[in-house]
Design an enzyme around this catalytic site. Structure first.
Site, PDB file in Angstrom:
ATOM      1  N   ASN A  42       0.835  -1.203   0.000  1.00 48.25           N
ATOM      2  CA  ASN A  42       0.000   0.000   0.000  1.00 48.25           C
ATOM      3  C   ASN A  42       0.870   1.255   0.000  1.00 48.25           C
ATOM      4  OD1 ASN A  42       0.638  -0.925   2.672  1.00 48.25           O
ATOM      5  ND2 ASN A  42      -0.872   0.474   3.527  1.00 48.25           N
ATOM      6  N   CYS A  53      -4.195   0.586  -2.492  1.00 50.07           N
ATOM      7  CA  CYS A  53      -4.005  -0.653  -1.733  1.00 50.07           C
ATOM      8  C   CYS A  53      -2.940  -1.551  -2.366  1.00 50.07           C
ATOM      9  CB  CYS A  53      -5.307  -1.440  -1.690  1.00 50.07           C
ATOM     10  SG  CYS A  53      -6.641  -0.667  -0.790  1.00 50.07           S
ATOM     11  N   GLU A  55      -3.057  -4.720  -3.028  1.00 45.28           N
ATOM     12  CA  GLU A  55      -3.568  -5.650  -4.051  1.00 45.28           C
ATOM     13  C   GLU A  55      -3.636  -4.980  -5.417  1.00 45.28           C
ATOM     14  OE1 GLU A  55      -4.811  -4.842  -1.112  1.00 45.28           O
ATOM     15  OE2 GLU A  55      -6.088  -6.398  -0.281  1.00 45.28           O
ATOM     16  N   CYS A  90     -10.101  -4.980   0.425  1.00 41.75           N
ATOM     17  CA  CYS A  90     -11.247  -4.067   0.449  1.00 41.75           C
ATOM     18  C   CYS A  90     -12.145  -4.326  -0.766  1.00 41.75           C
ATOM     19  CB  CYS A  90     -10.772  -2.615   0.472  1.00 41.75           C
ATOM     20  SG  CYS A  90     -10.243  -1.993  -1.141  1.00 41.75           S
TER      21      CYS A  90
HETATM   22  N1  THU Z   1      -5.251  -1.363   2.457  1.00 41.91           N
HETATM   23  C1  THU Z   1      -4.706  -2.221   1.552  1.00 41.91           C
HETATM   24  O1  THU Z   1      -3.542  -2.063   1.156  1.00 41.91           O
HETATM   25  N2  THU Z   1      -5.468  -3.226   1.085  1.00 41.91           N
HETATM   26  C2  THU Z   1      -6.775  -3.450   1.437  1.00 41.91           C
HETATM   27  O2  THU Z   1      -7.441  -4.261   0.831  1.00 41.91           O
HETATM   28  C3  THU Z   1      -7.336  -2.702   2.567  1.00 41.91           C
HETATM   29  C4  THU Z   1      -6.615  -1.468   2.940  1.00 41.91           C
HETATM   30  C5  THU Z   1      -4.434  -0.253   2.952  1.00 41.91           C
HETATM   31  C6  THU Z   1      -4.866   1.095   2.453  1.00 41.91           C
HETATM   32  C7  THU Z   1      -4.353   2.006   3.536  1.00 41.91           C
HETATM   33  O3  THU Z   1      -3.022   2.349   3.238  1.00 41.91           O
HETATM   34  C8  THU Z   1      -4.356   1.154   4.790  1.00 41.91           C
HETATM   35  O4  THU Z   1      -4.506  -0.193   4.358  1.00 41.91           O
HETATM   36  C9  THU Z   1      -5.477   1.481   5.759  1.00 41.91           C
HETATM   37  O5  THU Z   1      -6.711   1.497   5.134  1.00 41.91           O
END
Ligand code: THU
Length: 135
Positions: A42, A53, A55, A90
Site C-alpha cells: 500500500n 491498496c 492488491e 477491500c
Molecule cells: N489497504 C490495503 O492495502 N489493502 C486493502 O485491501 C485494505 C486497505 C491499505 C490502504 C491504507 O493504506 C491502509 O490499508 C489502511 O486502510
C-alpha cells in the site's frame, strides 16, 4: 509456487509499505498463470484519497507489464506491520480482481507469517458484476 511461498512473498512486500498515516502495512503477491509473481504494497498520500491498496498495486504492475492471467494472490497485513489475523481485501480491490479473475480464483489470506485461510473470489464478492455484464 506453493501457497506458503506466495504468502512469504506477500510478507516481504508488506515490509516496503509506505503508510505513514494509518501505519497499516499491507503486502500482496500475485501469481500469474505463467509463473511470474508481481508484488505490491500500500502507498499512502498526505491527501489521503490518492492512497492505493497493496492488491491493486500488484494487479496494476502485472497488467502494465502485459500479464492479465492470474492463478492466485496472497494478501497479508496489520497495524504497525504486526500480522494479527487476516487483513482482507477491500471492496474496490475485490472488484479489480474480478476484472481479470473468475469466481473460483483463490485468495490466500495470511493469518500469520506461516498460516493462512484460503478463500475464493466468489466468497469475497458474491453475485459479482463482471466484464461479462458489459460484453
Ligand atoms: N489497504 C490495503 O492495502 N489493502 C486493502 O485491501 C485494505 C486497505 C491499505 C490502504 C491504507 O493504506 C491502509 O490499508 C489502511 O486502510
Amino acid at each position: 509456487m506453493t501457497d506458503k511461498e506466495l504468502l512469504s512473498l506477500a510478507v516481504n512486500a508488506m515490509k516496503k509499505s509506505y503508510s505513514p498515516y494509518s501505519n497499516c502495512k499491507v503486502g500482496a503477491a500475485l501469481l500469474c498463470k505463467n509463473g511470474k509473481v508481481f508484488t505490491g504494497t500500500n502507498v499512502e498520500n498526505a491527501s489521503f484519497s490518492p492512497t492505493v491498496c497493496a492488491e491493486r498495486v500488484a494487479v496494476f504492475k502485472a497488467v502494465s507489464e502485459g500479464e492479465t492471467e492470474f492463478s492466485g494472490i496472497a494478501v497479508v497485513g496489520g497495524k504497525d506491520g504486526k500480522i494479527n489475523g487476516i487483513f482482507a481485501p477491500c471492496g474496490v480491490c475485490r472488484q479489480v480482481l474480478r476484472e481479470f479473475c473468475d469466481d473460483d480464483f483463490p485468495i490466500i489470506l495470511g493469518e500469520s507469517e506461516n498460516d493462512f485461510k484460503k478463500v475464493t473470489l466468489k466468497e469475497l464478492l458474491p453475485l459479482s458484476f463482471s466484464p461479462d455484464n458489459v460484453r
